[in-house]
Enzyme design. Sequence first.
Site, mmCIF file in Angstrom:
data_model
loop_
_atom_site.group_PDB
_atom_site.id
_atom_site.type_symbol
_atom_site.label_atom_id
_atom_site.label_comp_id
_atom_site.label_asym_id
_atom_site.label_seq_id
_atom_site.Cartn_x
_atom_site.Cartn_y
_atom_site.Cartn_z
ATOM 1 N N HIS A 149 0.822 -1.217 0.000
ATOM 2 C CA HIS A 149 0.000 0.000 0.000
ATOM 3 C C HIS A 149 0.846 1.252 0.000
ATOM 4 C CE1 HIS A 149 -2.904 -2.792 2.294
ATOM 5 N NE2 HIS A 149 -2.872 -3.041 1.018
ATOM 6 N N ARG A 181 -8.490 2.075 -11.713
ATOM 7 C CA ARG A 181 -8.287 0.721 -11.145
ATOM 8 C C ARG A 181 -9.075 0.626 -9.841
ATOM 9 N NH1 ARG A 181 -2.514 1.687 -13.153
ATOM 10 N NH2 ARG A 181 -2.051 -0.132 -14.442
ATOM 11 N N ARG A 188 -12.707 0.396 -14.354
ATOM 12 C CA ARG A 188 -12.430 -1.020 -14.581
ATOM 13 C C ARG A 188 -12.961 -1.802 -13.395
ATOM 14 N NH1 ARG A 188 -6.468 -3.195 -15.128
ATOM 15 N NH2 ARG A 188 -6.361 -2.744 -12.919
ATOM 16 N N GLU A 232 -5.972 -8.336 -22.690
ATOM 17 C CA GLU A 232 -4.811 -8.642 -21.865
ATOM 18 C C GLU A 232 -4.351 -10.079 -22.057
ATOM 19 O OE1 GLU A 232 -4.743 -6.073 -18.025
ATOM 20 O OE2 GLU A 232 -6.617 -7.190 -17.957
ATOM 21 N N ASN A 254 0.532 -4.270 -20.212
ATOM 22 C CA ASN A 254 1.371 -4.902 -19.178
ATOM 23 C C ASN A 254 1.093 -6.395 -19.123
ATOM 24 O OD1 ASN A 254 1.891 -2.243 -18.568
ATOM 25 N ND2 ASN A 254 0.549 -2.193 -16.788
ATOM 26 N N ASP A 255 -0.194 -6.711 -18.981
ATOM 27 C CA ASP A 255 -0.540 -8.128 -18.909
ATOM 28 C C ASP A 255 -0.429 -8.788 -20.273
ATOM 29 O OD1 ASP A 255 -1.035 -8.939 -16.253
ATOM 30 O OD2 ASP A 255 -2.810 -7.664 -16.203
ATOM 31 N N ARG A 296 5.609 -10.294 -15.152
ATOM 32 C CA ARG A 296 5.879 -8.844 -15.204
ATOM 33 C C ARG A 296 6.497 -8.315 -13.922
ATOM 34 N NH1 ARG A 296 -0.255 -6.264 -15.191
ATOM 35 N NH2 ARG A 296 0.540 -4.504 -14.009
ATOM 36 N N CYS A 299 -3.746 1.303 -22.305
ATOM 37 C CA CYS A 299 -3.668 1.868 -20.958
ATOM 38 C C CYS A 299 -2.570 1.227 -20.110
ATOM 39 C CB CYS A 299 -5.016 1.771 -20.245
ATOM 40 S SG CYS A 299 -5.533 0.065 -20.002
#
Length: 754
Positions: A368, A475, A511, A610, A633-634, A644, A681
């Site tokens: 976090h 997100r 999302r 993804e 990314n994915d 990743r 994105c």
Amino acid sequence: MSAEGVATTGARLLLRRLRTLMAEGGSAEERLRQIVRTIAADMVAEVCSAYVMRPGEVLELFATEGLKPEAVHRTRLRVGEGLVGDIASHARPLALADAQSHPNFAYRPETGEEIYKSLMGVPILRGGRVVGVLVVQNRKARNYSEEEVEALETVAMVLAELVASGDLVPRSEIRPTEGIGLLPTRLEGLILCPGLAIGRAALHKPRPTLAELVAENPASERERLNVALAGLNRTLDDLMARDDLAGGGEPRDILEAYRMFAQDHGWRERLNEAISGGLTAEGAVLKVQNDAKARMAQVVDPYLRERLADLDNLADRLLRHLTGGLTTLSLPEKAVLIARSLGPAELLEFERKRLRAVVLEEGSPTAHVAIVARALDLPVLGRVEGALARIEAGDRVVVDADNGQVFVRPGDDIEEKVAESMMLKAQRRASFAVLRELPAVSRDGVNVSLSINAGLLIDMQHLTPSGAEGIGLYRTEIAFMVRDSFPDVTQQTEFYQRIYEQAAGKPVIFRTLDVGGDKVLPYWPREGEENPAIGWRALRIGLDLPNLLRQQIRALIAAASGRALQIMFPMIATAAEFHAAREIVLLEIERARARGHPIPTPLEIGGMLEVPSLLWQLPELLKEADFLSIGSNDLAQFLFASDRGNPRLAGRYDSLSAAMLRMLVQVLRHCAEAGRPVSVCGEMAGRPLEAMALLGLGITRLSMAPSAIGPVKTMLRSLDIAQLQAYMNDRIALAHADLRGDLLSYARDHGVTL
Ligand code: PEP
Ligand code: MG
């Protein structure tokens, strides 16, 4: 007096005797001999032995009362070997009436211990690390009581300070990195939030000295503890009332969790028990913290670890209240905060303008604190081994969190170079501010939509200053990750309403919950998965637990309250999954309509690309999806089968490789045929060279970290897209490996600002 009362009074007397012994002259070993003799007498044991950890994870007998004296320094047990090794490897006490029947019993003839039947031993812990083992043995079968174990643990805590003093074994063995004097040092770490900073080290963790551990008067220690606890609670209350936090949303949940822990009866009780055992308030906090930390080392479950880490943070705070350690006020100017770990709310407590960077011994990119640091744009390095031991308070420190390194007491050359890089960065930033009002348009007049990715309410503050068009990816899971329990529909609705308010009319693409993989919800225990990245995550969870997804959709519809609503689903592997998820949205729309609630208008439901399998189902998907967003990314992670989050694989496969680019060409063709907008994105969209390549492929919607908007816009405004498109068509068809070099040359030759 109760049995416990007797035991604690006994422990207190023993502690007092030990303190006198420790303060006496003589060699450290002589003092240790006296100490084990005193413990043996006090605990009515025939044997008391102290083992000290030596290099190579070996426990060496350093002093004994009762075993053969010639065994001292000869008896050495590996961690895990014998009962002593067992105590060390598990960092937990053992109390055995019949020690020899224990499966781990290892007989050492030189000690002559075969005549002793019972054994009680405790780890000597310092900072959560085992630095030795303290054992008592009895000839006759004896059932050691819990209070006796507790008393021996308390004594062991004090012994830990003797072991760490450097008089018994070289200090370098205990703190392997100490003794490097004033030499410059370079330490490596994991990038939790990139950036550069120069400042002075401020150590976050004060350690009480030995004299501060053993108490004279338990009543006054209890009083001190109560005052400190009250102070701690007050600070937490004050923080919760602070405007900037109140507006921030999520940290409030963390603070609430801390406050709950702070008022936890069990925790207070354990602290008070430790004081009854003869420790000062500081000693009690350290002891309870040590126990929790030792437990943490055994726990693999990330959720439980997070909870224990919360408690650990709270203990650090309490210790600061007791010792007057670093607080918001005492933080020096231009401070580089060095800490073992740090909670997100704790980070927010420090005045941002005094803080230059943070260096942590622990931490992971999904912690976090990393999420909050990104929102604050504060460079943070994690997993810097031995940072607290190698860096002294006041040391000059250069943090290069762009490259995962920190220079301690650097030479002038390094400092000058980093200062220069920082100046150039600042100049560029200033030039980006000017750009804000200028349109996101290429040299040849193509309008491009630049949006930001967000996940915390604090991120929303960047929307206007960055000049971004909207939020291209919200997100939602991050808000779930920093809470202590699963938010219900009402809580979610309130949260999404605040996002709408702060977006002030700009579009937001929400999302749906993308948890699993490396994104864990602390309150949601999961079974261990061998491959969490390709496990039960994201939309898979949403479809298996449709109520969860329905609740989120319901909250989004309610928050939209008739305004535009854009929803997208993560990790879609088949067109059927998207269809099923979309049906859930439509079901919720019907529900809202039936109840006479306002229906979001327009409503757009999109999918994320993804998972490569979706590539071969795009025509089906795009019949239903209103838009497509590429989570590069994915997508790259699954395309190259390359984790990743694994630093060893970072940079191994290039997102500008022929494979990736050719795949994107196909995606674009499908979207064009279906007449659906497509955006990117993932991180790729925020790196100027990669963003240039995406524009060259024909993508005109990019969503990125707020700090990337300026650099990408600068690049865009210096680029002729049509010209690049013609160039890339040829190059992609011919490329053998990646286009990085070609594109760099192109940018240089055509005056594109990267
Ligand atoms: C992605 O995978 O590219 C993406 C944008 O989602 P996240 O980084 O949150 O997994
Ligand atoms: Mg993703």
